[in-house]
Write an enzyme that holds these catalytic residues in place. Structure first.
Site, PDB file in Angstrom:
ATOM      1  N   SER A 103       0.794  -1.241   0.000  1.00 17.62           N
ATOM      2  CA  SER A 103       0.000   0.000   0.000  1.00 17.62           C
ATOM      3  C   SER A 103       0.824   1.287   0.000  1.00 17.62           C
ATOM      4  O   SER A 103       0.256   2.365  -0.152  1.00 17.62           O
ATOM      5  CB  SER A 103      -0.956   0.016   1.181  1.00 17.62           C
ATOM      6  OG  SER A 103      -1.973  -0.913   0.947  1.00 17.62           O
ATOM      7  N   LYS A 142       0.226   3.238  -3.019  1.00 17.77           N
ATOM      8  CA  LYS A 142      -0.966   4.101  -3.125  1.00 17.77           C
ATOM      9  C   LYS A 142      -0.608   5.587  -3.011  1.00 17.77           C
ATOM     10  O   LYS A 142      -1.331   6.447  -3.490  1.00 17.77           O
ATOM     11  CB  LYS A 142      -1.982   3.722  -2.034  1.00 17.77           C
ATOM     12  CG  LYS A 142      -2.508   2.289  -2.159  1.00 17.77           C
ATOM     13  CD  LYS A 142      -3.333   1.912  -0.936  1.00 17.77           C
ATOM     14  CE  LYS A 142      -3.865   0.493  -1.009  1.00 17.77           C
ATOM     15  NZ  LYS A 142      -4.550   0.095   0.240  1.00 17.77           N
ATOM     16  N   TYR A 174      -4.146  -2.745 -10.086  1.00 15.34           N
ATOM     17  CA  TYR A 174      -3.975  -2.429  -8.659  1.00 15.34           C
ATOM     18  C   TYR A 174      -2.986  -3.419  -8.020  1.00 15.34           C
ATOM     19  O   TYR A 174      -2.060  -3.025  -7.305  1.00 15.34           O
ATOM     20  CB  TYR A 174      -5.351  -2.459  -7.979  1.00 15.34           C
ATOM     21  CG  TYR A 174      -5.308  -2.495  -6.473  1.00 15.34           C
ATOM     22  CD1 TYR A 174      -5.052  -1.338  -5.739  1.00 15.34           C
ATOM     23  CD2 TYR A 174      -5.509  -3.692  -5.770  1.00 15.34           C
ATOM     24  CE1 TYR A 174      -4.999  -1.377  -4.350  1.00 15.34           C
ATOM     25  CE2 TYR A 174      -5.463  -3.731  -4.394  1.00 15.34           C
ATOM     26  CZ  TYR A 174      -5.205  -2.581  -3.683  1.00 15.34           C
ATOM     27  OH  TYR A 174      -5.138  -2.616  -2.314  1.00 15.34           O
ATOM     28  N   TYR A 201      -4.830   3.607   8.079  1.00  9.19           N
ATOM     29  CA  TYR A 201      -6.196   3.069   8.201  1.00  9.19           C
ATOM     30  C   TYR A 201      -6.779   3.362   9.582  1.00  9.19           C
ATOM     31  O   TYR A 201      -6.678   4.492  10.063  1.00  9.19           O
ATOM     32  CB  TYR A 201      -6.226   1.556   7.891  1.00  9.19           C
ATOM     33  CG  TYR A 201      -5.310   1.202   6.754  1.00  9.19           C
ATOM     34  CD1 TYR A 201      -5.576   1.688   5.473  1.00  9.19           C
ATOM     35  CD2 TYR A 201      -4.161   0.446   6.945  1.00  9.19           C
ATOM     36  CE1 TYR A 201      -4.721   1.402   4.416  1.00  9.19           C
ATOM     37  CE2 TYR A 201      -3.303   0.155   5.893  1.00  9.19           C
ATOM     38  CZ  TYR A 201      -3.590   0.640   4.639  1.00  9.19           C
ATOM     39  OH  TYR A 201      -2.749   0.362   3.611  1.00  9.19           O
ATOM     40  N   VAL A 253       1.217  -3.703   3.724  1.00 11.00           N
ATOM     41  CA  VAL A 253       1.228  -5.008   4.411  1.00 11.00           C
ATOM     42  C   VAL A 253       2.496  -5.832   4.141  1.00 11.00           C
ATOM     43  O   VAL A 253       2.663  -6.905   4.725  1.00 11.00           O
ATOM     44  CB  VAL A 253      -0.030  -5.875   4.118  1.00 11.00           C
ATOM     45  CG1 VAL A 253      -1.274  -5.281   4.737  1.00 11.00           C
ATOM     46  CG2 VAL A 253      -0.196  -6.149   2.637  1.00 11.00           C
TER      47      VAL A 253
HETATM   48  N1  GLN Z   1      -2.400  -5.405  -1.956  1.00 11.91           N
HETATM   49  C1  GLN Z   1      -2.870  -5.327  -0.608  1.00 11.91           C
HETATM   50  C2  GLN Z   1      -4.361  -5.626  -0.536  1.00 11.91           C
HETATM   51  O1  GLN Z   1      -5.043  -5.260  -1.426  1.00 11.91           O
HETATM   52  C3  GLN Z   1      -2.584  -3.965  -0.068  1.00 11.91           C
HETATM   53  C4  GLN Z   1      -3.053  -3.785   1.359  1.00 11.91           C
HETATM   54  C5  GLN Z   1      -2.115  -2.998   2.229  1.00 11.91           C
HETATM   55  O2  GLN Z   1      -0.919  -2.912   1.998  1.00 11.91           O
HETATM   56  N2  GLN Z   1      -2.667  -2.479   3.294  1.00 11.91           N
HETATM   57  O3  GLN Z   1      -4.854  -6.228   0.356  1.00 11.91           O
END
Ligand code: GLN
Length: 307
Positions: free
Chosen positions: A63, A66, A191, A243, A261
């Site tokens: 993430s 992002k 994505y 989050y 993650v």
């Molecule tokens: N690719 C991971 C997912 O979609 C990204 C989530 C994350 O890093 N929080 O679950």
């Protein structure tokens, strides 16, 4: 300040916690990563760099990507972007479906999965196709990281494509509300591709400099986004970057930050430096447990926080 000595101190202090977190085993390709790894890097405005531990080892940025897709989408669409994705903390897990139903398919912010999937859709429309989008994103990241070797893992992307039912559900739900323009599977594949980009903390700390310096790279002078856009991205990092643990991260660390993650966290000290830390074990909210701890130690020891 002796940053190198501070990094060594932190690397010693986190050792007892290295096995307290849990790796992201919902992505099978990440389940076998050794949780006992730790790396941390700082890059100052003049390019001076400090690292400790596994700082040159590439990991799945997940993430953190992002942040880069949000930057490009904001650059191309400006504030129109906020018709399709908000900028408020969600207070919910990153992959939650619930809020999206009662808020009619408009995700709370660009950092929860639903928001990032909308951003991917925006970029896919902007670039016209799959390869052009991924190449433009990689080119941008290579520029800000000052490293032409940045790439993504086909294995990790394929593993998520195979098991990412919840992300598909999010995309389908948003499509039903008219908030996804392109083909759902194509958007989700893109994505997953950008989540599977691999970088080290050394590269990531360098790549945060444009956000620490009002959108301009302090080393080569390249202007990527406007000062106002940089301000906004930092604000969304501070309020939404972790989050449902964003408040907790702001409370303990006191810097804008973004986690993934894969166990990475990037953070920005405005006008001073970019920081990145990596340790794969996650806390209950899916953020690096040791990474958060290391950043808390760093801002406590140095007094470098935005507050
Ligand atoms: N690719 C991971 C997912 O979609 C990204 C989530 C994350 O890093 N929080 O679950």
């Amino acid at each position: 300040m002796d940053y190198q000595a501070i990094l060594h101190e932190i690397a010693d202090e986190i050792v007892p916690f290295l096995e307290s977190g849990r790796v992201a085993d919902y992505i099978p390709a990440l389940a076998s990563v050794d949780p006992r790894q730790f790396g941390m890097s700082l890059t100052l405005f003049d390019g001076t760099h400090y690292s400790v531990g596994d700082a040159d080892k590439r990991f799945s940025i997940q993430s953190i990507s992002k942040l880069f897709t949000f930057t490009l989408a904001l650059k191309f669409t400006g504030r129109d972007l906020y018709r399709r994705v908000g900028r408020e903390p969600s207070g919910n897990p990153f992959n939650s479906l619930v809020q999206l139903e009662y808020e009619q398919g408009i995700p709370r912010n660009p950092f929860i999965n639903a928001g990032a999937i909308v951003i991917t859709d925006v970029l896919l429309s902007h670039y016209g196709d799959h390869d052009r989008m991924l190449n433009a994103l990689l080119e941008f990241i290579r520029a800000i990281a000052d490293d032409m070797s940045v790439d993504y893992s086909r294995t990790v992307a394929a593993s998520e494509m195979e098991h990412g039912f919840r992300n598909r559900a999010l995309a389908n739900l948003m499509k039903s509300f008219g908030n996804i323009d392109n083909d759902v599977l194509e958007v989700v594949q893109n994505y997953f591709n950008h989540c599977a980009i691999e970088m080290s903390t050394a590269m990531l700390s360098r790549s945060m400099l444009y956000l620490a310096n009002h959108g301009v790279d302090p080393i080569n002078g390249r202007e990527y986004i406007t000062p106002s856009q940089a301000k906004r991205i930092n604000a969304v990092m501070l309020t939404c970057g972790h989050y449902d643990a964003s408040g907790d991260f702001a409370f303990h660390v006191g810097l804008p930050g973004k986690s993934g993650v894969g166990g990475g966290i990037v953070a920005v000290v405005p006008k001073v430096m970019g920081i990145a830390v990596w340790s794969p074990g996650l806390n209950a909210q899916g953020n690096s447990l040791v990474g958060t701890l290391a950043l808390e130690r760093f801002t406590s020891k140095t007094g470098l926080s935005i507050f």
